[in-house]
Design an enzyme around this catalytic site. Structure first.
Site, PDB file in Angstrom:
ATOM      1  N   GLY A  19       0.880  32.038   1.045  1.00 35.58           N
ATOM      2  CA  GLY A  19       0.873  30.391   1.079  1.00 35.58           C
ATOM      3  C   GLY A  19       1.574  29.458  -0.147  1.00 35.58           C
ATOM      4  O   GLY A  19       1.637  29.891  -1.052  1.00 35.58           O
ATOM      5  N   VAL A  26       1.382  31.448  -3.498  1.00 33.33           N
ATOM      6  CA  VAL A  26       0.761  32.993  -3.309  1.00 33.33           C
ATOM      7  C   VAL A  26       1.746  33.775  -2.290  1.00 33.33           C
ATOM      8  O   VAL A  26       2.057  33.637  -1.395  1.00 33.33           O
ATOM      9  CB  VAL A  26      -0.285  32.797  -2.794  1.00 33.33           C
ATOM     10  CG1 VAL A  26      -1.080  34.179  -2.573  1.00 33.33           C
ATOM     11  CG2 VAL A  26      -1.480  32.087  -3.765  1.00 33.33           C
ATOM     12  N   ASP A 136     -16.546  24.713  -5.025  1.00 32.03           N
ATOM     13  CA  ASP A 136     -15.341  24.761  -3.372  1.00 32.03           C
ATOM     14  C   ASP A 136     -15.462  25.570  -2.419  1.00 32.03           C
ATOM     15  O   ASP A 136     -14.538  26.788  -2.634  1.00 32.03           O
ATOM     16  CB  ASP A 136     -14.353  24.286  -4.015  1.00 32.03           C
ATOM     17  CG  ASP A 136     -12.569  24.060  -2.974  1.00 32.03           C
ATOM     18  OD1 ASP A 136     -12.907  22.932  -2.242  1.00 32.03           O
ATOM     19  OD2 ASP A 136     -11.822  24.440  -3.281  1.00 32.03           O
TER      20      ASP A 136
END
Length: 367
Positions: A19, A26, A136
């Site tokens: 990602g 990442v 989150d």
């Protein structure tokens, strides 16, 4: 020195990209010391905004270093290079995230959902007991290990709660997260209790687990907020959910923060508790009883069983007594939350329209 060379010097062989954002990415990597694959989050300080560097990143690093729970992604190492890059080496969710799992396989059976939800709730209890809030919680941040167990990740918006002189938790004023998972008080842009915010997000996640869709359509935030504040929740009849499961979701999606469940009440709820014993049962407060007045259990409104010719499926709608329209002062404030339902590719459920004074009719959606 590039990322591969930096990681090689630390004993990691860099793999594929998992990602990437504007200032962080990442990568997968193989740890020569641990002898298995890991995930490495690489943050470039030169590209990151000041607010992130001064507030959110220090919080995340502090919290990751203190957490140690079987249902939270492990952090193996955190280091920084002289050129301003931060490397966070973490456990790899080898089976992807819960959102992709549900999009691929559909809604979970209640037994599987119960197991995964208990793992997640135990992780949240562990955090809340440390006065750590996530802020989150969403399916994309729930990774799956090789045995498809839940691993809570991404503490980028997390923080340690502060207490006043009397020991009470102070309110949060940072409005963060995704709109589809955000509690009404956050959408309204008012100071909120962060632990209570986490509970609302848990309710959205459990709904997605067992229904395979979003409980609310966030394409119109103002309308979504009105539905949330009326405490209306729709459940697809085709899923044949138990009353206990619906009751738990309904109580977590309680717009009144003084009546929303606490994490101990979730873990001791009749849907979670009977079959959750043996699944990190030490995290369950079996003797904890609510000091608040009990909310009546969820009961569906009477409705017709007829289906339309277009194969639309009836929905059971939960809604309390009709309330007056909100005053202009109660209108939603502008907050920095992102729309989620379109991005994740899951449908959302909406209640049906009814004439004023008439009993609600069953909502319908595509089967």
């Amino acid at each position: 020195m590039d990322d591969a060379a930096v990681l090689k010097r630390r004993g990691y062989i860099m793999g594929i990209n998992l990602g990437e954002g504007s200032y962080a990415k990442v990568k997968s990597a193989y740890s020569e010391r641990l002898k298995f694959n890991v995930a490495v989050k690489i943050i470039d300080r030169k590209k990151a905004p000041t607010d992130f560097l001064e507030k959110f990143l220090p919080r995340e690093i502090e919290i990751l270093a203190m957490l140690n729970h079987r249902s939270i992604i492990k952090t193996y190492e955190i280091f920084e290079t002289s050129d301003g890059k931060v490397y966070i080496v973490m456990e790899l969710g080898v089976q992807g995230d819960l959102l992709e799992f549900i999009k691929t396989r559909g809604a979970l059976q209640e037994d599987d959902a119960r197991k995964k939800f208990h793992q997640l709730s135990s992780a949240i209890k562990y955090c809340h007991d440390l006065d750590v809030v996530h802020r989150d919680l969403k399916c994309e941040n729930l990774l799956l290990d090789k045995d498809f167990n839940i691993k809570l990740s991404d503490f980028g918006f997390s923080k340690r709660c502060l207490r006043d002189d009397s020991g009470r938790l102070t309110l949060s004023k940072t409005f963060c997260g995704s709109a589809a998972y955000a509690a009404p008080e956050v959408l309204q842009g008012i100071p909120y209790q962060p632990k209570v915010y986490d509970i609302w997000s848990l309710g959205v996640i459990l709904y997605i687990m067992v229904c395979g869709s979003m409980p609310y359509d966030d394409s119109n935030i103002k309308k979504m907020l009105r539905i949330q504040k009326e405490h209306r929740v729709n459940f697809p009849r085709s899923k044949h959910l138990t009353g206990e499961c619906k009751d738990l979701i309904y109580r977590m999606l309680q717009p009144d923060v003084t009546r929303r469940l606490h994490i101990d009440e979730i873990l001791s709820h009749c849907w979670v508790q009977p079959k959750a014993r043996g699944l990190s049962s030490a995290a369950v407060n079996k003797e904890g009883e609510s000091s608040r007045a009990a909310e009546p259990p969820w009961t569906p409104e009477p409705s017709s069983d007829k289906k339309s010719a277009t194969k639309l499926e009836p929905r059971e709608e939960v809604r309390p007594e009709p309330r007056a329209e909100p005053s202009p002062e109660e209108e939603m404030a502008t907050v920095q939350v992102s729309r989620q339902s379109e991005a994740v590719g899951l449908p959302s459920e909406q209640p049906s329209k009814t004439e004023e004074g008439a009993p609600p009719q069953p909502s319908e959606t595509h089967a």
